[in-house]
Design a protein around this motif. Sequence first.
Motif, mmCIF file in Angstrom:
data_model
loop_
_atom_site.group_PDB
_atom_site.id
_atom_site.type_symbol
_atom_site.label_atom_id
_atom_site.label_comp_id
_atom_site.label_asym_id
_atom_site.label_seq_id
_atom_site.Cartn_x
_atom_site.Cartn_y
_atom_site.Cartn_z
ATOM 1 N N TRP A 93 71.949 75.159 -33.087
ATOM 2 C CA TRP A 93 70.615 74.569 -33.235
ATOM 3 C C TRP A 93 69.541 75.647 -33.336
ATOM 4 O O TRP A 93 68.620 75.544 -34.145
ATOM 5 C CB TRP A 93 70.306 73.629 -32.068
ATOM 6 N N GLY A 94 69.641 76.671 -32.519
ATOM 7 C CA GLY A 94 68.649 77.747 -32.552
ATOM 8 C C GLY A 94 68.637 78.478 -33.878
ATOM 9 O O GLY A 94 67.574 78.733 -34.458
ATOM 10 N N SER A 95 69.802 78.803 -34.393
ATOM 11 C CA SER A 95 69.845 79.505 -35.676
ATOM 12 C C SER A 95 69.396 78.595 -36.815
ATOM 13 O O SER A 95 68.737 79.049 -37.754
ATOM 14 C CB SER A 95 71.239 80.066 -35.945
ATOM 15 N N ILE A 99 66.376 79.619 -39.262
ATOM 16 C CA ILE A 99 66.582 79.648 -40.709
ATOM 17 C C ILE A 99 65.599 78.703 -41.395
ATOM 18 O O ILE A 99 65.022 79.039 -42.447
ATOM 19 C CB ILE A 99 68.045 79.313 -41.062
ATOM 20 N N ALA A 100 65.381 77.526 -40.813
ATOM 21 C CA ALA A 100 64.404 76.597 -41.387
ATOM 22 C C ALA A 100 63.013 77.219 -41.410
ATOM 23 O O ALA A 100 62.262 77.058 -42.390
ATOM 24 C CB ALA A 100 64.398 75.292 -40.593
ATOM 25 N N THR A 120 69.013 85.210 -43.147
ATOM 26 C CA THR A 120 69.955 84.135 -42.814
ATOM 27 C C THR A 120 71.326 84.699 -42.454
ATOM 28 O O THR A 120 71.963 84.248 -41.501
ATOM 29 C CB THR A 120 70.074 83.140 -43.990
ATOM 30 N N PHE A 121 71.775 85.706 -43.209
ATOM 31 C CA PHE A 121 73.072 86.311 -42.903
ATOM 32 C C PHE A 121 73.075 86.942 -41.507
ATOM 33 O O PHE A 121 74.054 86.833 -40.769
ATOM 34 C CB PHE A 121 73.455 87.346 -43.961
ATOM 35 N N ALA A 122 71.983 87.587 -41.152
ATOM 36 C CA ALA A 122 71.905 88.200 -39.820
ATOM 37 C C ALA A 122 71.850 87.138 -38.728
ATOM 38 O O ALA A 122 72.489 87.277 -37.674
ATOM 39 C CB ALA A 122 70.676 89.101 -39.736
#
Length: 142
Positions: A93-95, A99-100, A120-122
Amino acid sequence: MKKIQQHVERLFQDLPETDEVVQVKEEIIMNLEEKAQDLMEQGKNEEDAINKTIVDFGDIDEIKAELQGTTTPATTKPRKKTHPKLNLLFSIWGSALIIALMVFMNLEYSPQTIWFVYPTFAILWWPLSMYFHWLKQGGRKA
């Protein structure tokens, strides 16, 4: 050096007199006497050297626990309760929220360049690492 022997005997008085305890006591006495002798060679008088040696030695709770075959509460660290599944869900959820946010910032402030893909990859390493931690802790048990 009688004072060192008496001090070590006092430290071990609550342990049974087994061969192992006697051997450990003799070894400690020998090491403390050597240290006191080294301090005397450096110029300290005998009483100061013995007192410094005893103070530097400290307590023997860990040695006692090992000789008794148990660990005492003072020597064991409390175990942290880990919740690998909760950590995994939180990281997902945090990532997703981060990202959003990156997508929003990219589209709002610089829509001509798509840059949100790079962070996003990181960011995705976080849930990926939590997933492997969850598997290591016994996730997917049937």
